[in-house]
Design an enzyme around this catalytic site. Sequence first.
Site, short mmCIF file in Angstrom:
data_model
loop_
_atom_site.label_atom_id
_atom_site.label_comp_id
_atom_site.label_asym_id
_atom_site.label_seq_id
_atom_site.Cartn_x
_atom_site.Cartn_y
_atom_site.Cartn_z
N ASP A 199 1.10 -0.94 0.02
CA ASP A 199 -0.32 0.23 0.06
C ASP A 199 0.85 1.22 -0.21
O ASP A 199 1.14 1.67 1.13
CB ASP A 199 -0.61 -0.44 1.44
N LYS A 201 1.67 7.77 0.38
CA LYS A 201 1.70 8.06 2.02
C LYS A 201 3.39 8.84 2.18
O LYS A 201 3.91 8.78 1.25
CB LYS A 201 2.51 6.81 3.05
N GLU A 248 -8.24 2.98 0.69
CA GLU A 248 -8.22 1.84 -0.37
C GLU A 248 -8.65 0.37 0.01
O GLU A 248 -9.17 -0.56 -0.65
CB GLU A 248 -6.90 1.78 -1.80
N ARG A 256 -11.36 0.13 2.66
CA ARG A 256 -12.71 -0.07 2.99
C ARG A 256 -13.29 -0.39 1.44
O ARG A 256 -14.42 -0.81 1.13
CB ARG A 256 -12.94 0.41 3.78
#
Length: 504
Positions: free
Chosen positions: A274, A281, A353, A355
């Site tokens: 991720d 991030k 992402e 969820r």
Amino acid sequence: MEVKVKKGRIESEAAEVLVLTHFEGEKNLSPEVQGVDKALGGLIKGLLASGEFQGKYLSTSLLHSQDKLPARRILLIGLGKHKDFQPDRVRQVMGRAACRVRELGIKSFTASIPARHTLKGSLTASAQVLVEGAILGLYQFTEYRTEARAEFKEVKEMVIVEPEARQLAEVQVGARRGQIIAEATNFVRDMGNQPSNVLTPTRLARIAQDLAKEYGMSCQILERSQIEKLGMGALAGVARGSQEPPKFIILEHHGSKRSKDKPVALIGKSITFDSGGISIKPAEKMEQMKDDMSGGAAVLGALRAAAQLKIPVNLVGILPATENMPSGTAIKPGDVLKTLSGQTVEVINTDAEGRLALADALGYALRYSPAAMIDLATLTGACVVALGQWAMGMMGKDDHLKKLLSKAGESSGERVWELPLWEEYFEQIKSDVADLKNVGGRGGGAITAGAFLSKFVGETPWVHLDIAGTAWTDQDLPYTPKGSTGSGVRLLVQFLTDYAKDIR
């Protein structure tokens, strides 16, 4: 590590090292220690009298038997104060003791059930936590440490001595259960520690297929074209930014012999890396985002253990697996995605992402008309802020299901803490252009994520577990080395064990 259970007395055992325990502040030795102390001429009592060893929690003292016992060494380890004692302390103590044995370069050790005269519950449960602690504590991830490989030591054998013949079977059952659960947890740790260039969605799908073949489950893998054709626009949207093809993994385990039993659906977030997507991030600790598939891995571990233990519950495991990457094809803030349920979602932040992927996975799980659904996900940093690394955030729509999970959390040492799903939180995920938006602002971030997921479960009893804080540790703990923790396996196995009794 091989685990053996045998009848005998601890002071009569020929062993490299005996592991013995003592409560802080207790002058009297437990029965399992008295025989050893007598053979040593009161050496242990002398250590206690001098204060050199006090039984403080996790403190250790190594003694040499000087040929006064068949065993060569005795490792004393403190249980702490009796009033603070709980089953998880046995895991902690045995994890620390097993690691100390390994540090000494010793290949095997012998132990008895700690404080058996004071433990509540069955010897089966006591043997289980004893073995879990040792195996979990000895875990090492060394696959890529080529230069230091020769330095890694391993403990090959653990022997549990049970003095009562009539209770031997209880201890054997508990030891086997503990070994199965701990090895399933370490199986999950291995996946979480793998680098994301190795553990891709394709590799995760292959692991699921191998698991199904080994334990008699059915496995179906949906490819990108099938995901899109079915209308799983949220998962397909997350996958758009990556060159790695997504995989929608479905495992079915038929544990119940009763045709009327509906399955329990276990759904695990399986983002194998991720980056945050377009809402990228910060660079610091981004390397840890290889563990964003920990929920899916926990589902695989729980299915493996449930099959080995023959838990009489039908299970469906669902893993929506993909990477979340930034690229010219990635979804953007402001995009609208249509989910399998038909509901539309405005993407406010592409780093929310998990969820999105889970929305389609939960919607797909409804096709099985499950008796209950539980999802596990490293979902929100907000849950880490709220609860740290010591509890999973729990939200759900069914009080009985939540109660069973809370009880299982206390028994397994993987505790949960309920967060509210009050109606006011749902206001935060209303969108001006779609049915929902995928983030609700900073306030109550873990709760609004749970509120979002609740929109995709219909009337089915459902619980969401946010394991963002528990799935990874930056410090060595007594039975949890640095890295992936395997969070969720022990909880789910205990829950399924209790659930099987509850429905009968």
